[in-house]
Write a protein that holds these residues in place. Structure first.
Motif, PDB file in Angstrom:
ATOM      1  N   GLY A  66      -5.670   6.506   9.900  1.00 45.20           N
ATOM      2  CA  GLY A  66      -5.922   5.200  10.506  1.00 45.20           C
ATOM      3  C   GLY A  66      -5.268   4.051   9.771  1.00 45.20           C
ATOM      4  N   SER A  67      -4.892   4.285   8.514  1.00 41.71           N
ATOM      5  CA  SER A  67      -4.239   3.218   7.739  1.00 41.71           C
ATOM      6  C   SER A  67      -2.725   3.229   7.918  1.00 41.71           C
ATOM      7  CB  SER A  67      -4.575   3.351   6.253  1.00 41.71           C
ATOM      8  OG  SER A  67      -3.886   4.445   5.675  1.00 41.71           O
ATOM      9  N   GLY A  68      -2.223   4.210   8.688  1.00 43.77           N
ATOM     10  CA  GLY A  68      -0.789   4.264   8.938  1.00 43.77           C
ATOM     11  C   GLY A  68      -0.063   5.316   8.139  1.00 43.77           C
ATOM     12  N   ILE A  69      -0.809   6.104   7.349  1.00 43.93           N
ATOM     13  CA  ILE A  69      -0.216   7.195   6.581  1.00 43.93           C
ATOM     14  C   ILE A  69      -0.568   8.496   7.303  1.00 43.93           C
ATOM     15  CG2 ILE A  69      -0.230   8.394   4.355  1.00 43.93           C
ATOM     16  CD1 ILE A  69      -1.012   5.665   3.122  1.00 43.93           C
ATOM     17  N   GLN A  70       0.402   9.363   7.486  1.00 46.20           N
ATOM     18  CA  GLN A  70       0.222  10.494   8.393  1.00 46.20           C
ATOM     19  C   GLN A  70      -0.846  11.489   7.956  1.00 46.20           C
ATOM     20  OE1 GLN A  70       1.359  11.005  11.584  1.00 46.20           O
ATOM     21  NE2 GLN A  70       1.757   8.840  11.213  1.00 46.20           N
ATOM     22  N   LYS A  71      -0.903  11.821   6.683  1.00 44.09           N
ATOM     23  CA  LYS A  71      -1.848  12.861   6.295  1.00 44.09           C
ATOM     24  C   LYS A  71      -2.080  12.848   4.782  1.00 44.09           C
ATOM     25  CE  LYS A  71       1.766  16.391   5.935  1.00 44.09           C
ATOM     26  NZ  LYS A  71       2.211  17.723   6.389  1.00 44.09           N
ATOM     27  N   ILE A  72      -3.127  13.557   4.395  1.00 44.52           N
ATOM     28  CA  ILE A  72      -3.353  13.817   2.978  1.00 44.52           C
ATOM     29  C   ILE A  72      -2.398  14.934   2.560  1.00 44.52           C
ATOM     30  CG2 ILE A  72      -5.006  14.691   1.291  1.00 44.52           C
ATOM     31  CD1 ILE A  72      -7.223  13.370   2.831  1.00 44.52           C
ATOM     32  N   ASN A  73      -1.634  14.698   1.488  1.00 42.07           N
ATOM     33  CA  ASN A  73      -0.685  15.703   1.015  1.00 42.07           C
ATOM     34  C   ASN A  73      -0.919  15.988  -0.469  1.00 42.07           C
ATOM     35  OD1 ASN A  73       0.559  13.533  -0.404  1.00 42.07           O
ATOM     36  ND2 ASN A  73       1.786  13.056   1.421  1.00 42.07           N
ATOM     37  N   ILE A  81      -8.334  -0.778  -2.780  1.00 45.10           N
ATOM     38  CA  ILE A  81      -7.060  -1.043  -3.473  1.00 45.10           C
ATOM     39  C   ILE A  81      -5.936  -0.210  -2.864  1.00 45.10           C
ATOM     40  CG2 ILE A  81      -5.858  -0.744  -5.683  1.00 45.10           C
ATOM     41  CD1 ILE A  81      -8.623  -1.406  -7.015  1.00 45.10           C
ATOM     42  N   MET A  82      -6.174   1.086  -2.652  1.00 47.56           N
ATOM     43  CA  MET A  82      -5.129   1.968  -2.142  1.00 47.56           C
ATOM     44  C   MET A  82      -4.729   1.623  -0.706  1.00 47.56           C
ATOM     45  SD  MET A  82      -5.874   5.715  -3.843  1.00 47.56           S
ATOM     46  CE  MET A  82      -7.655   5.773  -3.841  1.00 47.56           C
ATOM     47  N   SER A  83      -5.689   1.130   0.088  1.00 49.08           N
ATOM     48  CA  SER A  83      -5.373   0.743   1.471  1.00 49.08           C
ATOM     49  C   SER A  83      -4.844  -0.687   1.546  1.00 49.08           C
ATOM     50  CB  SER A  83      -6.618   0.885   2.353  1.00 49.08           C
ATOM     51  OG  SER A  83      -7.593  -0.100   2.027  1.00 49.08           O
ATOM     52  N   ASN A  84      -4.637  -1.299   0.377  1.00 50.15           N
ATOM     53  CA  ASN A  84      -4.123  -2.671   0.284  1.00 50.15           C
ATOM     54  C   ASN A  84      -5.026  -3.672   1.005  1.00 50.15           C
ATOM     55  OD1 ASN A  84      -2.135  -4.345  -0.903  1.00 50.15           O
ATOM     56  ND2 ASN A  84      -1.074  -4.570   1.056  1.00 50.15           N
ATOM     57  N   GLY A  85      -6.336  -3.410   0.903  1.00 47.71           N
ATOM     58  CA  GLY A  85      -7.311  -4.354   1.442  1.00 47.71           C
ATOM     59  C   GLY A  85      -7.722  -4.104   2.877  1.00 47.71           C
ATOM     60  N   PRO A 137      -1.790   0.014  -4.197  1.00 43.00           N
ATOM     61  CA  PRO A 137      -1.548   0.187  -2.763  1.00 43.00           C
ATOM     62  C   PRO A 137      -0.588   1.348  -2.505  1.00 43.00           C
ATOM     63  CG  PRO A 137      -1.421  -2.132  -3.365  1.00 43.00           C
ATOM     64  CD  PRO A 137      -1.501  -1.360  -4.653  1.00 43.00           C
ATOM     65  N   PHE A 138      -0.873   2.141  -1.480  1.00 44.29           N
ATOM     66  CA  PHE A 138       0.002   3.254  -1.141  1.00 44.29           C
ATOM     67  C   PHE A 138       1.424   2.756  -0.915  1.00 44.29           C
ATOM     68  CE2 PHE A 138      -3.950   5.504   0.418  1.00 44.29           C
ATOM     69  CZ  PHE A 138      -3.893   6.507  -0.542  1.00 44.29           C
ATOM     70  N   SER A 139       2.379   3.481  -1.478  1.00 42.58           N
ATOM     71  CA  SER A 139       3.784   3.064  -1.381  1.00 42.58           C
ATOM     72  C   SER A 139       4.245   2.981   0.067  1.00 42.58           C
ATOM     73  CB  SER A 139       4.672   4.033  -2.167  1.00 42.58           C
ATOM     74  OG  SER A 139       4.508   5.361  -1.696  1.00 42.58           O
ATOM     75  N   GLY A 154       6.513  -2.954   4.611  1.00 39.93           N
ATOM     76  CA  GLY A 154       6.611  -4.409   4.685  1.00 39.93           C
ATOM     77  C   GLY A 154       5.375  -5.171   4.274  1.00 39.93           C
ATOM     78  N   GLU A 155       4.276  -4.459   3.956  1.00 39.71           N
ATOM     79  CA  GLU A 155       3.073  -5.169   3.517  1.00 39.71           C
ATOM     80  C   GLU A 155       3.285  -5.743   2.117  1.00 39.71           C
ATOM     81  OE1 GLU A 155      -0.697  -3.263   3.780  1.00 39.71           O
ATOM     82  OE2 GLU A 155      -0.288  -2.349   5.740  1.00 39.71           O
ATOM     83  N   LYS A 156       2.718  -6.922   1.894  1.00 41.95           N
ATOM     84  CA  LYS A 156       2.744  -7.517   0.556  1.00 41.95           C
ATOM     85  C   LYS A 156       1.601  -6.935  -0.269  1.00 41.95           C
ATOM     86  CE  LYS A 156       2.390 -11.925  -1.912  1.00 41.95           C
ATOM     87  NZ  LYS A 156       2.167 -13.383  -1.791  1.00 41.95           N
ATOM     88  N   ALA A 157       1.901  -6.441  -1.454  1.00 42.34           N
ATOM     89  CA  ALA A 157       0.871  -5.840  -2.297  1.00 42.34           C
ATOM     90  C   ALA A 157      -0.148  -6.883  -2.738  1.00 42.34           C
ATOM     91  CB  ALA A 157       1.508  -5.179  -3.512  1.00 42.34           C
ATOM     92  N   LEU A 158      -1.429  -6.577  -2.514  1.00 45.83           N
ATOM     93  CA  LEU A 158      -2.517  -7.478  -2.935  1.00 45.83           C
ATOM     94  C   LEU A 158      -3.067  -7.081  -4.299  1.00 45.83           C
ATOM     95  CD1 LEU A 158      -4.522  -7.733   0.421  1.00 45.83           C
ATOM     96  CD2 LEU A 158      -2.728  -9.257  -0.431  1.00 45.83           C
ATOM     97  N   TYR A 159      -2.743  -5.858  -4.733  1.00 44.54           N
ATOM     98  CA  TYR A 159      -3.304  -5.340  -5.982  1.00 44.54           C
ATOM     99  C   TYR A 159      -2.185  -4.750  -6.835  1.00 44.54           C
ATOM    100  CZ  TYR A 159      -7.454  -5.673  -3.086  1.00 44.54           C
ATOM    101  OH  TYR A 159      -8.435  -6.135  -2.251  1.00 44.54           O
ATOM    102  N   LYS A 160      -2.361  -4.842  -8.140  1.00 44.24           N
ATOM    103  CA  LYS A 160      -1.413  -4.238  -9.060  1.00 44.24           C
ATOM    104  C   LYS A 160      -1.796  -2.787  -9.305  1.00 44.24           C
ATOM    105  CE  LYS A 160      -4.182  -6.079 -12.866  1.00 44.24           C
ATOM    106  NZ  LYS A 160      -4.248  -7.079 -13.959  1.00 44.24           N
TER     107      LYS A 160
END
Length: 355
Positions: free
Chosen positions: A189-196, A276-280, A314-316, A322-328
């Motif tokens: 749902g966050s736009g990443i295809q799967k857990i790898n 953090i990983m979902s960039n908020g 945030p996930f690469s 194109g998302e701006k990273a909100l967390y380091k």
């Protein structure tokens, strides 16, 4: 110990050093709450800010492959940070076994429970505590809790308390597929295809389970079972008993919503690590537990975490899109140390990772 007014230093010795915990204080049947447990007004629950007509979502997982289920879970994770699930696949007898084992552990003698204090425990991965951090808490929370960090079955069978270790291990193993399903839906749902193989260890590489015990309190309106905080996990799976008492802050407000126990349901909440990983996109939200004056309450959270050696950020894929990273990027063990070195303080911990 005398049951009249108890001086704070004497009470701290009784609770922490002698290992009686909050249960020991409750068993004294005091008429008034000792000063050590009286919380500042701002840390208690303000009942005027409780929204009586609102509830967090309850989601039926009986057909988790239904796209509407994923949509409901992701919406709840974005807008509420909390949701309850029914038809989750964990048998009722396993859930009841965990509840029964939790009560049995806290009914052990003080000498037995004290074997798991930080000074005495045979493993650094098993610890019993009162409050959140009794070394720095100015006013103690009305709670005892046993924390069991999972390393391996062998380690757990050797060092976890015999009165509950089999039930906890069975519950952890049975919950694995549920946890993975929930994370798969949230990741997709966050736009990443799967857990790898790359992101699975960071999402769910470490687990711990807590047994929380909130005994009867003489003046529950003056105390708190657990002060306002957000979890530092990726995901938390909470087993409540029938008593209730968990309150969740409504996002972007000063209002609170009770999470009433739903029969056979589990409560799921997003932790700081997933925020953090979902960039908020997904929100970890503040929650607290009130004390009560009529019944002993238990709860059993499973904390699904990154490994201490993982670097979270945030996930690469999100940043590359194109998302701006909100967390380091933060070493997860540093994040944990920042959380545990202080008293609970709302959402302050997540600011540690903000850019």
């Amino acid at each position: 110990m005398a049951t009249s007014v108890i001086a704070t230093p004497e009470l701290k010795r009784f609770v922490v050093d002698e290992g009686h915990g909050v249960k020991g204080v409750s068993d004294l049947k005091l008429k008034t709450l000792p000063e050590l447990f009286i919380q500042p007004v701002e840390r208690r629950l303000d009942v005027t800010k409780v929204l009586q007509d609102e509830l967090i979502p309850v989601i039926d997982l009986s057909n988790y492959e239904d796209p509407e289920v994923m949509k409901s879970i992701c919406y709840a994770a974005e807008k509420w940070g909390f949701f309850q699930i029914v038809n989750h696949g964990i048998p009722l007898n396993i859930i009841d076994g965990v509840k029964d084992a939790t009560h049995k552990f806290f009914e052990l003698s003080t000498d037995e429970k004290k074997k798991y204090s930080s000074q005495n425990s045979p493993s650094k991965n098993v610890t019993i505590l009162t409050s959140f951090n009794p070394e720095v808490d100015k006013a103690y929370e009305w709670k005892d809790h046993l924390s069991c960090f999972y390393v391996s079955d062998e380690e757990a069978l050797e060092f976890w308390p015999s009165v509950c270790k089999y039930q906890l291990l069975e519950y952890l193993k049975t919950s694995d597929s549920l946890i993975k399903r929930l994370l798969e839906l949230l990741i997709k749902g966050s736009g990443i295809q799967k857990i790898n193989e790359k992101n699975k260890p960071i999402l769910m590489g470490a687990k711990s389970i807590n047994l929380n015990y909130y005994p009867i309190c003489p003046n529950p309106e003056l105390s708190i079972g657990a002060s306002s905080h957000s979890d530092i996990s990726t995901l938390t799976v909470l087993l409540q008993d029938h008593n209730g008492g968990l309150y969740v802050r409504k996002l972007d407000s000063d209002n609170w919503i009770h999470v009433p126990p739903v029969k056979e349901a589990l409560t799921i909440n997003i932790g700081d690590a997933l925020q953090i990983m979902s960039n908020g996109r997904y929100k970890s939200v503040e929650h607290k537990v009130v004390a009560n004056g009529y019944q002993n309450r238990i709860s059993v959270p499973i904390f699904v975490n990154p490994r201490p050696t993982d670097v979270i950020g945030p996930f690469s894929e999100l940043i590359n899109s194109g998302e701006k990273a909100l967390y380091k990027k933060v070493l997860y063990s540093d994040y944990m140390k920042h959380f545990f070195k202080k008293s609970t303080n709302g959402k302050e911990t997540v600011d540690f990772a903000k850019i």
